[in-house]
Design an enzyme around this catalytic site. Structure first.
Site, PDB file in Angstrom:
ATOM      1  N   HIS A  31      -7.079  12.577   2.057  1.00 44.80           N
ATOM      2  CA  HIS A  31      -6.489  13.687   1.999  1.00 44.80           C
ATOM      3  C   HIS A  31      -5.198  13.730   2.413  1.00 44.80           C
ATOM      4  O   HIS A  31      -4.898  12.887   3.221  1.00 44.80           O
ATOM      5  CB  HIS A  31      -7.725  14.636   2.678  1.00 44.80           C
ATOM      6  CG  HIS A  31      -7.877  14.470   3.965  1.00 44.80           C
ATOM      7  ND1 HIS A  31      -9.057  13.974   4.291  1.00 44.80           N
ATOM      8  CD2 HIS A  31      -7.227  14.429   5.305  1.00 44.80           C
ATOM      9  CE1 HIS A  31      -9.232  13.839   5.590  1.00 44.80           C
ATOM     10  NE2 HIS A  31      -8.072  13.840   5.993  1.00 44.80           N
ATOM     11  N   ASP A  43     -14.200  15.988  -1.498  1.00 41.88           N
ATOM     12  CA  ASP A  43     -13.032  16.535  -1.903  1.00 41.88           C
ATOM     13  C   ASP A  43     -12.984  18.050  -1.581  1.00 41.88           C
ATOM     14  O   ASP A  43     -12.157  18.712  -2.244  1.00 41.88           O
ATOM     15  CB  ASP A  43     -12.468  16.205  -3.426  1.00 41.88           C
ATOM     16  CG  ASP A  43     -12.470  14.786  -3.758  1.00 41.88           C
ATOM     17  OD1 ASP A  43     -11.760  14.101  -2.997  1.00 41.88           O
ATOM     18  OD2 ASP A  43     -13.350  14.300  -4.522  1.00 41.88           O
TER      19      ASP A  43
END
EC number: 6.3.4.4
Length: 445
Positions: free
Chosen positions: A53, A25
């Site tokens: 994402h 992340d």
């Protein structure tokens, strides 16, 4: 089918790799999106649809800004001239592949004749996902917090040499027999959970024909591209600290998420790799269980979660947050050999009065000389920090390094000097354009 190319020295250095350097992340997708415009191919080498994402890019005939969520497909597909490739190290859930493909094509991103899958890629089936959930229940309080996408069980099938690969779909009677045997083994292990084996086989007969135009001999494909002087961008999945060997085991994923996984996942030699960009947040986050030496449980944590929008793209889970851990980052740099770094989400720290970075792990009165393999040791470390004054103002409008506040540049340069790796890209806001590029001066290259 194209003949297998000969080894070609001109392929040396034509591959650029983007890797997560922490627990995932970090914002790899944004940099991948930016670099994909200069590349001919964007490849995935490991993992499955257990990470994700979001990218905002212009799309369709009206060139409208559109949000795309990527989980399994290479996000470089947002560049309409870029070819997407899913390598042999990936584990692929075929229904998710088509669902994701259909979704992005409905939004105007056409992928005809520019998305390919290695015939050696292993398959994730629905029963793998069922088993993933059953295993988490079985572990109880010791569960690691998987995404329950079936990734671990699929890699287990691969490691035990019972897994099924894409090419098996094209000898379907053999595929069906192997599939039944594989499911029977899971029934013996976990009991007769609810699962329609014959229905799944029927679905895969249809999937096989729809998938056929995408399937290539992965080794021949990638080396033919390299021999044609094509530029390849490799989009790493997850991050180094989730690597099966070098992450915080057992709180890791089931694949090689570091630089080694690039070579094995795509079938390329190391000399093809010209640059390795490590993506790191200006703080640290992780999803799920596992050790986290710099984790916060106060108003700073809440600030990082809320301002940084720290919610998983795949799971929606709130991420745990803490200060930047340079001990961990130094370990990550050693293993992956980053040629430069992309520091992301620096703007999330904008209004903090002070900012800390971890510089040392102490065990009693002894400084640890390396990142420990033993999680019992990691749980006991006392973390020593260096504290910086915050810059207490927005940086999202900065377009050059010189425009950043002095205290902000002090923070960046301390990180850079501590790690010994140049920070070339600095994320100063959520937008695609909110990235400061800071190349090395020519005399320092």
């Amino acid at each position: 089918m194209a003949s297998m190319p000969k080894p070609n020295q001109s392929a040396r250095g034509r591959v650029t790799v983007v890797l997560g350097s922490q627990w995932g992340d970090e914002g790899k997708g944004k940099l991948t999106d930016m670099l994909a415009g200069e590349m001919d191919i964007c490849a995935r080498c490991a993992g499955g649809n257990n990470a994700g994402h979001t990218i905002v890019a212009n799309s369709g005939p009206d060139n409208v800004k559109t949000k795309f969520d990527f989980h399994l497909l290479p996000s470089g597909l947002v560049n309409p001239k870029c070819i997407g490739f899913i390598g042999s190290g990936v584990v692929m859930h075929v229904p998710s592949f088509f669902s994701e493909l259909d979704t992005i094509e409905k939004k105007g991103l056409k992928c005809d004749n520019r998305l390919f899958v290695s015939d050696r890629t292993h398959l994730v089936f629905d029963f793998h996902q069922v088993v993933d959930g059953l295993k988490e229940v079985e572990l109880g309080g010791s569960s690691i917090g998987t995404t329950k996408k079936g990734i671990g069980p699929a890699y287990s099938s691969k490691a035990s040499r019972s897994g099924l690969r894409v090419h098996h779909l094209y000898d379907f009677d053999t595929f069906a027999a192997k599939f039944r045997k594989l499911v029977e083994g899971r029934f013996k292990r976990y009991g007769n959970f609810e699962y329609d084996t014959e229905g799944e086989i029927a679905r895969y007969r249809a999937f096989a024909e729809r998938l056929r135009p995408f399937v290539v001999d992965g080794v021949t494909f990638i080396h033919s591209m390299l021999s044609s002087n094509r530029r390849v961008l490799v989009e790493g999945a997850n991050a180094l600290m989730l690597d099966l060997d070098y992450g915080t085991y057992p709180f890791v994923t089931s694949s090689s998420t570091g630089i080694g996984g690039v070579c094995t996942g795509l079938g390329i030699p190391p000399q093809c790799i010209g640059g390795v960009i490590g993506v790191m947040k200006a703080y640290t986050s992780r999803v799920g269980a596992g050790p986290f030496p710099t984790e916060l449980n106060d108003e700073i944590m809440t600030h990082l979660q809320e301002v940084g929008a720290e919610y998983g793209t795949t799971t929606g889970r709130r991420r745990r947050c803490g200060w930047l851990d340079l001990v961990m980052m130094r370990y990550s740099c050693l293993i992956n050999g980053y040629t430069c770094l992309n520091l992301t989400k620096l703007d999330v720290l904008d209004n903090l009065p002070e900012i800390k970075v971890a510089t040392t792990y102490m065990l009693g009165d002894k400084e640890l000389s390396s990142f420990p393999a033993d999680l019992n040791i990691l749980a006991k470390v006392d973390v020593q920090y260096k504290t910086f004054k915050g810059w207490r103002g927005p940086i999202s409008n900065c377009t050059s390094y010189e425009q950043l506040p002095d205290t902000c540049r002090e923070y960046i340069e301390f990180i850079e000097n501590f790690l010994g790796v140049h920070i070339e890209w600095i994320g100063v806001g959520p937008g695609r354009e909110a990235m400061v590029h800071r190349p090395l001066p020519p005399h320092e290259m």
